[in-house]
Design a protein around this motif. Sequence first.
Motif, PDB file in Angstrom:
ATOM      1  N   PHE A 163     -48.883 -27.925  -9.713  1.00 49.75           N
ATOM      2  CA  PHE A 163     -48.275 -29.022 -10.313  1.00 49.75           C
ATOM      3  C   PHE A 163     -46.790 -29.602  -9.721  1.00 49.75           C
ATOM      4  CE2 PHE A 163     -51.103 -27.772 -13.427  1.00 49.75           C
ATOM      5  CZ  PHE A 163     -51.822 -28.997 -13.901  1.00 49.75           C
ATOM      6  N   MET A 164     -46.736 -28.862  -8.479  1.00 50.43           N
ATOM      7  CA  MET A 164     -45.339 -29.291  -7.957  1.00 50.43           C
ATOM      8  C   MET A 164     -45.162 -30.815  -7.754  1.00 50.43           C
ATOM      9  SD  MET A 164     -43.621 -26.688  -7.178  1.00 50.43           S
ATOM     10  CE  MET A 164     -44.056 -25.007  -7.259  1.00 50.43           C
ATOM     11  N   GLN A 165     -46.088 -31.463  -7.376  1.00 50.41           N
ATOM     12  CA  GLN A 165     -45.912 -32.921  -7.414  1.00 50.41           C
ATOM     13  C   GLN A 165     -45.150 -33.588  -8.595  1.00 50.41           C
ATOM     14  OE1 GLN A 165     -45.853 -35.253  -4.817  1.00 50.41           O
ATOM     15  NE2 GLN A 165     -45.070 -36.571  -6.165  1.00 50.41           N
ATOM     16  N   THR A 166     -46.040 -33.276  -9.591  1.00 57.63           N
ATOM     17  CA  THR A 166     -45.548 -33.798 -10.827  1.00 57.63           C
ATOM     18  C   THR A 166     -44.160 -33.265 -11.333  1.00 57.63           C
ATOM     19  OG1 THR A 166     -46.747 -32.251 -12.278  1.00 57.63           O
ATOM     20  CG2 THR A 166     -47.625 -34.589 -11.830  1.00 57.63           C
ATOM     21  N   TYR A 167     -43.881 -31.850 -11.098  1.00 56.88           N
ATOM     22  CA  TYR A 167     -42.703 -31.374 -11.434  1.00 56.88           C
ATOM     23  C   TYR A 167     -41.584 -32.216 -10.736  1.00 56.88           C
ATOM     24  CZ  TYR A 167     -43.986 -26.985 -13.868  1.00 56.88           C
ATOM     25  OH  TYR A 167     -44.222 -26.120 -14.943  1.00 56.88           O
ATOM     26  N   PHE A 168     -41.891 -32.328  -9.509  1.00 58.14           N
ATOM     27  CA  PHE A 168     -40.928 -32.957  -8.709  1.00 58.14           C
ATOM     28  C   PHE A 168     -40.590 -34.570  -9.194  1.00 58.14           C
ATOM     29  CE2 PHE A 168     -39.464 -35.827  -5.225  1.00 58.14           C
ATOM     30  CZ  PHE A 168     -38.670 -34.802  -4.417  1.00 58.14           C
ATOM     31  N   THR A 169     -41.534 -35.069  -9.596  1.00 57.91           N
ATOM     32  CA  THR A 169     -41.418 -36.626 -10.126  1.00 57.91           C
ATOM     33  C   THR A 169     -40.876 -36.596 -11.446  1.00 57.91           C
ATOM     34  OG1 THR A 169     -43.647 -37.149  -8.913  1.00 57.91           O
ATOM     35  CG2 THR A 169     -42.927 -38.554 -10.825  1.00 57.91           C
ATOM     36  N   THR A 170     -41.035 -35.545 -12.262  1.00 55.58           N
ATOM     37  CA  THR A 170     -40.299 -35.691 -13.511  1.00 55.58           C
ATOM     38  C   THR A 170     -38.946 -35.266 -13.353  1.00 55.58           C
ATOM     39  OG1 THR A 170     -42.345 -34.633 -14.754  1.00 55.58           O
ATOM     40  CG2 THR A 170     -40.459 -34.215 -15.870  1.00 55.58           C
ATOM     41  N   LEU A 171     -38.548 -34.336 -12.357  1.00 59.72           N
ATOM     42  CA  LEU A 171     -37.210 -34.110 -12.334  1.00 59.72           C
ATOM     43  C   LEU A 171     -36.441 -35.118 -11.578  1.00 59.72           C
ATOM     44  CD1 LEU A 171     -37.489 -30.196 -11.312  1.00 59.72           C
ATOM     45  CD2 LEU A 171     -36.928 -31.308 -13.531  1.00 59.72           C
ATOM     46  N   ASP A 172     -37.126 -35.939 -10.771  1.00 57.69           N
ATOM     47  CA  ASP A 172     -36.232 -36.920  -9.813  1.00 57.69           C
ATOM     48  C   ASP A 172     -36.032 -38.393 -10.727  1.00 57.69           C
ATOM     49  OD1 ASP A 172     -35.513 -38.464  -7.786  1.00 57.69           O
ATOM     50  OD2 ASP A 172     -37.434 -38.853  -6.947  1.00 57.69           O
ATOM     51  N   THR A 173     -35.025 -38.008 -11.725  1.00 59.58           N
ATOM     52  CA  THR A 173     -34.894 -38.981 -12.751  1.00 59.58           C
ATOM     53  C   THR A 173     -34.318 -40.236 -12.018  1.00 59.58           C
ATOM     54  OG1 THR A 173     -32.741 -37.883 -13.059  1.00 59.58           O
ATOM     55  CG2 THR A 173     -34.269 -37.130 -14.500  1.00 59.58           C
ATOM     56  N   ASP A 174     -33.588 -40.175 -11.003  1.00 60.96           N
ATOM     57  CA  ASP A 174     -32.981 -41.390 -10.391  1.00 60.96           C
ATOM     58  C   ASP A 174     -34.112 -42.035  -9.270  1.00 60.96           C
ATOM     59  OD1 ASP A 174     -32.820 -39.756  -8.232  1.00 60.96           O
ATOM     60  OD2 ASP A 174     -30.603 -39.578  -7.889  1.00 60.96           O
ATOM     61  N   GLU A 175     -35.213 -41.299  -9.124  1.00 60.70           N
ATOM     62  CA  GLU A 175     -36.253 -41.642  -8.318  1.00 60.70           C
ATOM     63  C   GLU A 175     -35.985 -42.142  -7.175  1.00 60.70           C
ATOM     64  OE1 GLU A 175     -38.136 -45.106 -10.602  1.00 60.70           O
ATOM     65  OE2 GLU A 175     -38.465 -43.932 -12.446  1.00 60.70           O
ATOM     66  N   ASN A 176     -35.136 -41.616  -6.293  1.00 57.95           N
ATOM     67  CA  ASN A 176     -34.855 -41.545  -5.012  1.00 57.95           C
ATOM     68  C   ASN A 176     -35.427 -40.783  -3.906  1.00 57.95           C
ATOM     69  OD1 ASN A 176     -33.455 -39.065  -5.343  1.00 57.95           O
ATOM     70  ND2 ASN A 176     -31.503 -39.436  -4.470  1.00 57.95           N
ATOM     71  N   GLY A 177     -36.422 -39.997  -4.497  1.00 54.78           N
ATOM     72  CA  GLY A 177     -37.342 -39.075  -3.657  1.00 54.78           C
ATOM     73  C   GLY A 177     -36.689 -37.866  -3.207  1.00 54.78           C
ATOM     74  N   LEU A 178     -35.652 -37.548  -4.051  1.00 55.03           N
ATOM     75  CA  LEU A 178     -34.862 -36.254  -3.668  1.00 55.03           C
ATOM     76  C   LEU A 178     -34.483 -35.654  -5.099  1.00 55.03           C
ATOM     77  CD1 LEU A 178     -32.471 -37.266  -0.667  1.00 55.03           C
ATOM     78  CD2 LEU A 178     -34.758 -35.810  -0.403  1.00 55.03           C
ATOM     79  N   ILE A 179     -34.317 -34.214  -5.135  1.00 50.25           N
ATOM     80  CA  ILE A 179     -33.789 -33.587  -6.254  1.00 50.25           C
ATOM     81  C   ILE A 179     -32.394 -33.076  -6.091  1.00 50.25           C
ATOM     82  CG2 ILE A 179     -34.089 -31.744  -7.778  1.00 50.25           C
ATOM     83  CD1 ILE A 179     -36.366 -33.476  -7.911  1.00 50.25           C
ATOM     84  N   SER A 180     -31.608 -33.660  -6.832  1.00 54.32           N
ATOM     85  CA  SER A 180     -30.107 -33.229  -6.779  1.00 54.32           C
ATOM     86  C   SER A 180     -30.037 -31.733  -7.508  1.00 54.32           C
ATOM     87  CB  SER A 180     -29.026 -34.294  -7.465  1.00 54.32           C
ATOM     88  OG  SER A 180     -29.388 -34.442  -8.620  1.00 54.32           O
ATOM     89  N   PHE A 181     -28.520 -31.280  -7.492  1.00 51.48           N
ATOM     90  CA  PHE A 181     -28.375 -30.054  -7.879  1.00 51.48           C
ATOM     91  C   PHE A 181     -28.314 -30.543  -9.316  1.00 51.48           C
ATOM     92  CE2 PHE A 181     -25.598 -26.448  -9.258  1.00 51.48           C
ATOM     93  CZ  PHE A 181     -26.566 -25.496  -8.843  1.00 51.48           C
ATOM     94  N   LYS A 182     -27.876 -31.412  -9.726  1.00 48.83           N
ATOM     95  CA  LYS A 182     -27.820 -31.828 -11.240  1.00 48.83           C
ATOM     96  C   LYS A 182     -29.055 -32.016 -11.896  1.00 48.83           C
ATOM     97  CE  LYS A 182     -26.013 -35.341 -14.293  1.00 48.83           C
ATOM     98  NZ  LYS A 182     -24.889 -36.546 -14.451  1.00 48.83           N
ATOM     99  N   GLU A 183     -30.072 -32.643 -11.143  1.00 45.98           N
ATOM    100  CA  GLU A 183     -31.372 -32.776 -11.277  1.00 45.98           C
ATOM    101  C   GLU A 183     -32.222 -31.450 -11.615  1.00 45.98           C
ATOM    102  OE1 GLU A 183     -32.473 -37.271 -10.001  1.00 45.98           O
ATOM    103  OE2 GLU A 183     -32.707 -35.610  -8.665  1.00 45.98           O
ATOM    104  N   LEU A 184     -31.903 -30.573 -10.736  1.00 47.70           N
ATOM    105  CA  LEU A 184     -32.629 -29.246 -10.680  1.00 47.70           C
ATOM    106  C   LEU A 184     -32.065 -28.491 -12.034  1.00 47.70           C
ATOM    107  CD1 LEU A 184     -34.324 -27.109  -9.080  1.00 47.70           C
ATOM    108  CD2 LEU A 184     -32.230 -26.344  -8.167  1.00 47.70           C
ATOM    109  N   LEU A 185     -30.941 -28.401 -12.257  1.00 50.06           N
ATOM    110  CA  LEU A 185     -30.358 -27.722 -13.384  1.00 50.06           C
ATOM    111  C   LEU A 185     -30.750 -28.147 -14.708  1.00 50.06           C
ATOM    112  CD1 LEU A 185     -26.744 -26.843 -12.383  1.00 50.06           C
ATOM    113  CD2 LEU A 185     -28.525 -25.518 -12.169  1.00 50.06           C
ATOM    114  N   ALA A 186     -30.821 -29.579 -14.861  1.00 53.27           N
ATOM    115  CA  ALA A 186     -31.403 -30.152 -15.843  1.00 53.27           C
ATOM    116  C   ALA A 186     -32.961 -29.725 -16.153  1.00 53.27           C
ATOM    117  CB  ALA A 186     -31.302 -31.648 -15.874  1.00 53.27           C
ATOM    118  N   GLY A 187     -33.790 -29.815 -15.160  1.00 50.32           N
ATOM    119  CA  GLY A 187     -35.111 -29.198 -15.231  1.00 50.32           C
ATOM    120  C   GLY A 187     -35.132 -27.846 -15.785  1.00 50.32           C
TER     121      GLY A 187
END
Length: 587
Positions: A412-436
Motif C-alpha cells: 500500500f505504499m502508493q496509497t500511503y504516498f497519495t494520502t500523505l501528499d496533501t498538496d498533490e505535488n508528487g512529493l512528501i514534505s517533512f510536514k506532510e510526513l509528520l502529519a501522517g
Amino acid sequence: FFSGSMAKFVDLFGPELVGKEGPVSTSAALEGKIVGVYFSAHWCPPCRQFTPQLADAYSSTLKSKGFEVVFVSMDRSEDDFKAYHGSMPWLARPFSSTVEDIYGSVFIQGGTVGMASYHFDAKDDCYLSYSNAPAHWALDDGTPMPERKPFEECSFDKSTRTFRGKVTWPGTTSFLGGVKCGEYRMVFDPEFARIIDGEIKLTGVDGDDRGTVLFGTELEYSRLMAKHALESKFKVQGIPTLVVLNSDGTVITKDGRAQVIQNLEGFPWLPDTELRDKCDQIFDIYDEDKDGFLNCKEIGKLALETGGGALPESEFVQVAALLACDPKKGITKDALFKGYTEMGMGDIAKDLALASDPKTRKKAQILAVAKEGTRLNAEQLSMIFDQYDPEKELTKAEFRALWGNLGFQEEFMQTYFTTLDTDENGLISFKELLAGLTVCSGADVDETAKFLMKVFDTHGNGVLEKDEFDAAMRASIKVLKAAVLSALEPMMMVMGGPAAMSAAVGADGEAKDVMQEIMKSFDEEMNLPEPEDLQEAFDQIDANQDGKLTLEELTEAMKKDSGLAKVLLPSNLDLEGDPFGGACSVM
C-alpha cells in the motif's frame, strides 16, 4: 613607584591598612597575594555567624596559601569597628564615617526578608533592589519583583540630608493591589546611621490617593550603612560579602562567602579559563544582534537548541532576576558564565558542541516546531529526523524506503504516498510526513479511521469492500509476522542457531521445529488473525451486512476493538502510551 597591581590595591584601600600592631603598608602587605575584601558589620547577625567561619578557614588553610583579607567595616561607629576588628586575625581598611553626600556613600539594607534595599550609587543611578524578595512576592500582573527598580526625579539636599525620588510602574503594571506610583522622602541623621523622618506617598492606577507610609513606624530601616567607593565599585547588595581579587587586582569572584563555605579546597577559586572561553563562544553564537546581551529570544534559542526546551518570557524574567540582570536588556557574558558554573544551568562543553553544529541546531528548531504540531515524542521525532533530511521533499522511491523501514505495508505504499501528499505535488514534505505519522500514532480514533479508509480504499469509492479489507489485513499480518521473526533472530543465535532450533526434540521423542513452536505460541498469545478468519472479521465490522465497510462502521469497530488499528497500521515506532495496544478481537 608601585607596580600596576600594587597601585590598584593602594587606590582601593589607601596607602596604609590597620594591622594588629598598628598601621601596615598596603603595598607590602598585599604584594603577590590573593585578596579577600570583606564587607561586614558587628550589628549584622549573618556577619557574626560567618566571621568565625572565615577566621577558621583563614588561619587553618587560606593564609598559608597566600590569601589575605581586608576588612571593610560597615559599622556605625569607630568604637564598634575597633571591637569587631579585634576579633579578626586579618587587616582592615581604616574606618571612616565622614559622609557629606549620599551618592556613592550610603545604601540601606532591608530590615527583613522581602523589604527592598535602597541604593544611591550616583545621582542618575539610584534604585530599589528586591533581590531578597520571597518567591511569592510579585507585581499585580504576576511579574516577579525586579532586581533593580530605578528612582525617577532624584534629588538630595545636603543641608537637610533629605533624599527625594519617585517610583512609577509602567503601563498597566501596579503593586500592592493597584499602587501605581510612590513618592519617597527620606531624611537621614548626621551620621547617616538611620532615617529620622520621611514617608512614601502612594497613588493608585486611577490617580487616587492610596495613603502614606511613614519611615520609622510602618517602615523600620535600622540598617543604614555608610558607604565607600568600594561598595559601589563591587555593587555590594548586602552583607556579609567577600569579594576575592587576584594578585593583579582583577575580580575572581564576588561570592567568596559561598566558596569558603562550600569549596574551601578549591582555593584560589580561579575560573577555568578554557571553560570561560567556551562560555564566551556560546554567548557570541547566540548574541545575534551583537549588543552584548542575550535577550529573551536569543536565550530562548540557546535553551531550545541545547536540549533545554522552550523558554517562556515569564521564565526568562525569573532567570534574569536570578542572574542580577535587567530583563529588558538581557543576560551578560559574566551572568551567563555564572549561570553555568554557579547555578547549574547546563554543561558548557556539551552546549558549545551542540551550538557549533549547524545541523544539530537546525534539527532542534525543526523538532521543536514538529513537537507542537504532532503527538510524537522527542525520541520518535529524532529517529525520523536522523533518517530523513527535513530540508528536502521525498520522492516516491525515497518515501518507500523510509516508510518501509518504519514498518508499513509494502503493498500500500502508493496509497500511503497519495494520502500523505496533501498538496498533490508528487512529493512528501517533512510536514506532510509528520502529519501522517501523527495520525498513525495518535489517540484520535476518528482521525485514524479516516486515514485508513483513504489508504485501503484502492477502488476509490469511499468504502472498504471485502477484497480491499482482505488485502489490507493480509498485508498487515505479513508485516507483523516479519517483525516477530526479526525480533526472534537474536534468540535463535543464543540457542545455537537455526540448526539447533530445528533439531530440538520434544517430550514425546519427536523432533520439533522450535521456531514453528515459538511462532505458534506467539500467534496464540497475540491472537493475530489468519487469512481464513478474515470473512468473519469483515462480517463483524459490517454492521448492516451490505458487504461494504463505511467510515462510520470502521470507526465504531476501532473504538470497540483497540487492537484493530494496531493490526491495520503496523509500525516500528515505539509509541508511548500506545492507544492501540492489545490484541485484535474481531476474529
